[in-house]
Design a protein around this motif. Structure first.
Motif, mmCIF file in Angstrom:
data_model
loop_
_atom_site.group_PDB
_atom_site.id
_atom_site.type_symbol
_atom_site.label_atom_id
_atom_site.label_comp_id
_atom_site.label_asym_id
_atom_site.label_seq_id
_atom_site.Cartn_x
_atom_site.Cartn_y
_atom_site.Cartn_z
ATOM 1 N N GLN A 266 0.824 -1.218 0.000
ATOM 2 C CA GLN A 266 0.000 0.000 0.000
ATOM 3 C C GLN A 266 0.857 1.268 0.000
ATOM 4 O OE1 GLN A 266 -3.587 0.145 2.311
ATOM 5 N NE2 GLN A 266 -3.349 2.322 2.765
ATOM 6 N N GLN B 48 2.670 1.720 -3.376
ATOM 7 C CA GLN B 48 1.701 2.153 -4.407
ATOM 8 C C GLN B 48 1.341 3.622 -4.205
ATOM 9 O OE1 GLN B 48 -1.790 -0.324 -4.272
ATOM 10 N NE2 GLN B 48 -0.732 -2.112 -5.080
ATOM 11 N N SER C 127 2.034 6.718 -6.712
ATOM 12 C CA SER C 127 0.923 7.574 -7.164
ATOM 13 C C SER C 127 1.305 9.045 -7.054
ATOM 14 C CB SER C 127 -0.336 7.338 -6.318
ATOM 15 O OG SER C 127 -0.702 5.992 -6.370
ATOM 16 N N LYS D 202 1.412 -1.188 -8.872
ATOM 17 C CA LYS D 202 0.290 -0.324 -9.258
ATOM 18 C C LYS D 202 0.548 1.110 -8.796
ATOM 19 C CE LYS D 202 -3.596 -3.562 -9.258
ATOM 20 N NZ LYS D 202 -3.083 -4.878 -8.904
ATOM 21 N N SER E 3 -5.160 4.824 -10.474
ATOM 22 C CA SER E 3 -5.793 4.855 -11.799
ATOM 23 C C SER E 3 -5.956 6.286 -12.329
ATOM 24 C CB SER E 3 -7.180 4.209 -11.696
ATOM 25 O OG SER E 3 -7.899 4.780 -10.606
ATOM 26 N N VAL F 187 -9.485 15.660 -7.446
ATOM 27 C CA VAL F 187 -8.527 14.563 -7.204
ATOM 28 C C VAL F 187 -7.881 14.740 -5.830
ATOM 29 C CG1 VAL F 187 -6.432 13.415 -8.022
ATOM 30 C CG2 VAL F 187 -8.139 14.208 -9.682
ATOM 31 N N GLN G 236 -7.077 9.931 2.782
ATOM 32 C CA GLN G 236 -5.829 9.955 3.554
ATOM 33 C C GLN G 236 -6.001 10.403 4.999
ATOM 34 O OE1 GLN G 236 -2.832 10.553 -0.250
ATOM 35 N NE2 GLN G 236 -3.331 12.311 0.986
ATOM 36 N N TYR H 250 3.920 5.465 8.660
ATOM 37 C CA TYR H 250 2.939 5.815 7.613
ATOM 38 C C TYR H 250 1.968 6.867 8.168
ATOM 39 C CZ TYR H 250 -0.247 4.768 3.615
ATOM 40 O OH TYR H 250 -1.024 4.824 2.487
ATOM 41 N N ALA I 192 -14.178 6.415 -8.854
ATOM 42 C CA ALA I 192 -13.541 5.092 -8.955
ATOM 43 C C ALA I 192 -12.227 5.034 -8.182
ATOM 44 C CB ALA I 192 -13.300 4.751 -10.420
ATOM 45 N N PHE J 167 -11.474 5.634 -5.281
ATOM 46 C CA PHE J 167 -11.548 5.081 -3.918
ATOM 47 C C PHE J 167 -11.387 3.565 -3.886
ATOM 48 C CE2 PHE J 167 -13.487 9.223 -3.568
ATOM 49 C CZ PHE J 167 -12.975 9.696 -2.370
ATOM 50 N N GLY J 168 -11.340 2.942 -5.074
ATOM 51 C CA GLY J 168 -11.148 1.492 -5.134
ATOM 52 C C GLY J 168 -12.466 0.763 -5.325
ATOM 53 N N PRO K 247 -10.637 -7.235 -2.211
ATOM 54 C CA PRO K 247 -10.018 -8.381 -1.530
ATOM 55 C C PRO K 247 -9.186 -8.011 -0.306
ATOM 56 C CG PRO K 247 -8.953 -7.966 -3.661
ATOM 57 C CD PRO K 247 -10.151 -7.072 -3.588
ATOM 58 N N SER L 92 -9.668 -5.363 1.835
ATOM 59 C CA SER L 92 -10.278 -4.487 2.843
ATOM 60 C C SER L 92 -10.426 -5.123 4.222
ATOM 61 C CB SER L 92 -11.651 -4.012 2.374
ATOM 62 O OG SER L 92 -11.498 -2.871 1.584
ATOM 63 N N PHE M 91 -12.462 1.136 -15.091
ATOM 64 C CA PHE M 91 -11.503 1.253 -13.978
ATOM 65 C C PHE M 91 -10.462 0.135 -14.053
ATOM 66 C CE2 PHE M 91 -10.490 -0.361 -9.666
ATOM 67 C CZ PHE M 91 -9.805 0.731 -9.155
ATOM 68 N N TRP M 92 -10.936 -1.123 -14.197
ATOM 69 C CA TRP M 92 -9.992 -2.253 -14.176
ATOM 70 C C TRP M 92 -9.088 -2.240 -15.407
ATOM 71 C CZ3 TRP M 92 -8.692 -3.848 -9.804
ATOM 72 C CH2 TRP M 92 -9.625 -4.001 -8.771
#
Ligand code: FAQ
Length: 339
Positions: A61, A64, A68, A130, A133, A152, A160, A171, A220, A222-223, A230, A232, A291-292
């Motif tokens: 996480q 990624q 980003s 990743k 997106s 955004v 966050q 973190y 989108a 936000f996931g 999977p 969460s 999204f995917w």
């Protein structure tokens, strides 16, 4: 924050660390102590024992997230040379620079988990890692820069703020500063749009067009929906995630609708309406196929974004080589002087 990378657990080769094998707690005791700390809403620090799966989830996480921030500099960076005034150019340079800083805090936080920055960057550059997106869409005109700040960064803050209470100390602490800066980013975007909305009909149309193109992508961001997410359940159990993807998305919609009204734009969703019984706005269906496709490398700008990052890395090789050569010479000199 910058010193956290030094605060690493000792390596097994480090002979200066005395290990008392006969007094070392076994795995079950360590796991029980970790669980107790998590249940009591305590913080886990780099030197603490943690289950490998917790460490792996955090590296995934946080890295990624760092990627980003760094890739996220590109869509707006594209407009620095074309900002409409010196004032807007100065603000945009500062914002893009902040995003670089966020990436650096986050890589440092991930390094405290024992993963090197080179490993994380290699994963990004090979396309294995990743990143959000949202940064795979183009910025077509100046209004896009304002909309990225408003929507955004607005979505990023919503996601966050709860991470400031994440169970992993480095973190959580990084997020406190990141959120303060994101708040400035969101306001500068909204303010830039407000001034465009005071302008000509053409400027109004630019803002509305940018909102139309970015709105659904931001939802989108936000996931996936909670029942298709999977990671969460375990993320929540460990106190990494505090609020689910769908709940954060709803909070974002509820906070943004009045801002859109004040700005004078229409959010591009015919199903968007206040639901008195839920005390929330209902909203329409998100295109998860799109999204995917974007997450899996087939969005409009994925290839361009990655190629830009790889080029920047290759172009900077001489500087990294020079810095390392300088550090080697300096430590040689220090050793010679001490001898
Ligand atoms: N894009 O099971 P979940 C910013 C992936 S920073 C791409 O729900 P999780 C600042 C997810 O990784 C924006 N992939 O996963 C800025 C997972 O794949 P994996 C970034 C996504 O981790 C502003 C799979 O789908 N913020 O904008 C996305 O529990 C302006 C299943 O998903 C963060 O990274 C997506 N949108 O929840 C900079 C915040 N959503 O890894 C410049 C920290 C999901 O299993 C300009 N991260 N996936 O292969 C998080 O809060 C979480 O990781 C989520 C995903 C909420 C992103």
């Amino acid at each position: 924050m910058y010193t956290q990378a030094l605060d690493l657990p000792p390596s097994p080769e480090d002979k200066s660390v005395v290990r008392l094998a006969h007094t070392a707690p076994d795995q079950a005791d360590l796991q029980a102590a970790f669980d107790r700390r998590i249940d009591a809403d305590g913080r886990i620090e780099p030197q603490d024992w943690m289950p490998e799966a917790y460490r792996k989830t955090l590296v995934r996480q946080i890295s990624q997230h760092a990627h980003s921030e760094i890739v996220g500099m590109l869509p707006e960076g594209n407009w620095i040379s074309r900002a409409p005034s010196l004032k807007r150019k100065t603000i945009l340079i500062a914002k893009v620079q902040d995003e670089a800083g966020h990436g650096l805090y986050l890589y440092s936080a991930a390094e405290t988990l024992g993963t090197s920055r080179d490993e994380m960057l290699a994963a990004l550059h090979s396309g294995k890692a990743k990143y959000s997106s949202i940064f795979n869409y183009p910025t077509l005109n100046w209004a896009d820069v304002g909309v990225i700040g408003w929507l955004v960064d607005g979505a990023a803050i919503m996601n966050q703020i709860p991470l400031c209470r994440c169970s992993y100390g480095p973190y959580a602490r990084a997020m406190v500063r990141v959120c303060k800066e994101e708040s400035f980013h969101q306001r500068q975007g909204y303010e830039a749009l407000l001034s465009m909305m005071k302008g000509t009909a053409e400027q109004h149309a630019l803002v509305q067009d940018a909102v139309n193109r970015w709105w659904w992508k931001c939802l989108a961001m936000f996931g996936p929906p909670d029942d298709q997410s999977p990671n969460s359940a375990q993320g929540m159990r460990w106190g990494i995630k505090r609020i689910s993807n769908d709940e954060l998305r709803q909070k974002f919609v509820d906070a943004t609708v009045p801002q859109a009204e004040l700005l004078g734009v229409t959010l591009p969703d015919p199903d968007l309406k206040w639901n008195e019984s839920r005390q929330h706005y209902d909203y329409g269906a998100i295109d998860w196929d799109e999204f995917w496709a974007t997450v899996n490398g087939n969005g409009p700008c994925n290839k361009e974004r990655l190629a830009t990052r790889v080029k920047a890395w290759n172009d900077g090789q001489w500087l990294r080589d020079a810095a390392l050569a300088h550090a080697r010479k300096e430590s040689q000199r220090t050793r010679q002087e001490a001898a």
